[in-house]
Design a protein around this motif. Structure first.
Motif: not given
Length: 287
Positions: A148-174
């Motif tokens: 769990l700690a390693a998975r949550l550490e991965r989320q730091h990439v959302l706020y650091r560096g010059n990265h872009r993210f395009h997420f697609l989720i099916a409505e079923q995910v909700l």
């Protein structure tokens, strides 16, 4: 040959054999050109031995098929590293490998039909999801905290560096309940927050959308590799022509998705439904 790596090695050998035959060369002639033992030729073509990258380059050069070398080398790398047991994939070391890949990626494209992408998961959601996975495979939860700690550490990439993210989720995910209603309320609220991040694009594919393209969950790291999780293994795809198919698939799904206010509305509706369920049930989720 029943293991995925073995089947991939066999397929690579068949491709190399066809290239040799198309060039009008016998196995003996090709072996003599490069000073290879005849046994090496046989083992490679039967999928009993992997060639080296230099072997592939020399093979293609001698057969006048140098343009096929990049795809074949990518296939070789799949044989060597693509098929990994699911247990290994869930270990913290695997999560940290993802950290390195994500840090080197400028554009990440991620599609999920059933669950929230890992980079957008709340701690409660991630813990509930990982717990279910471990239970399914009858594995110990001793490593759960580190996972769990390693998975949550991965989320730091959302706020650091010059990265872009395009997420697609099916409505079923909700609507797929991971954990309990409280967990889902926190997770849906997190999705609404994530939509405001400057480098994040989140699209939702409505449930009534027409089926027009084969689908499975996958994550693209630029145009270098694609990860696909199956029940028994995680597949790393590096072959350019296969990556192109995933890129095409993502583009089609992205066209079907809704964004901005429309996406917020559908997430908010799912969130309101969860709140209503909580209001009409006890604190333990029972009527």
């Amino acid at each position: 040959m029943t293991d995925p790596a073995g089947r991939a090695r066999q397929a690579l050998g068949e491709q190399l054999r066809e290239i040799r035959k198309d060039a009008g060369l016998t196995a003996r002639a090709l072996a003599e050109l490069h000073g290879w033992p005849r046994s090496k030729m046989s083992k490679i073509e039967l999928g009993q031995q992997s060639p080296t990258e230099d072997d592939i380059r020399a093979w293609c050069r001698s057969c006048g098929a140098e343009n096929q070398a990049p795809d074949l080398i990518a296939s070789l790398r799949n044989v060597q590293a693509a098929y990994l047991e699911m247990k290994r994939m869930r270990l913290p070391v695997r999560q940290r490998q993802s950290i390195n890949w994500e840090a080197d990626t400028r554009l990440m494209r991620w599609y999920e039909p059933w669950v929230v992408p890992g980079l957008l998961q709340t701690p409660d959601y991630a813990e509930a999801l990982l717990t279910k996975v471990l239970e399914f495979y009858h594995e110990s939860t001793d490593d759960l905290e580190a996972m769990l700690a390693a998975r949550l550490e991965r989320q730091h990439v959302l706020y650091r560096g010059n990265h872009r993210f395009h997420f697609l989720i099916a409505e079923q995910v909700l609507h797929s309940t991971v954990g309990d209603n409280g967990t889902m309320i926190g997770q849906l609220d997190r999705l609404l927050v994530a939509m405001s991040l400057p480098r994040v694009v989140l699209g939702v594919i409505p449930a009534h959308t027409e089926y027009v393209v084969p689908q499975s969950n996958f994550c693209m790291f630029d145009r270098r590799r694609v990860l696909v999780e199956t029940i028994t293994a995680e597949l790393t795809i590096a072959q350019p022509r296969e990556i192109a198919l995933y890129e095409k698939t993502f583009a089609v799904l992205a066209e079907q998705a809704i964004y901005g206010a429309a996406a917020r509305s559908i997430i908010a509706a799912a969130l309101d439904s969860r709140h209503n369920d909580t209001d009409t049930s006890g604190s333990d989720g029972t009527p």
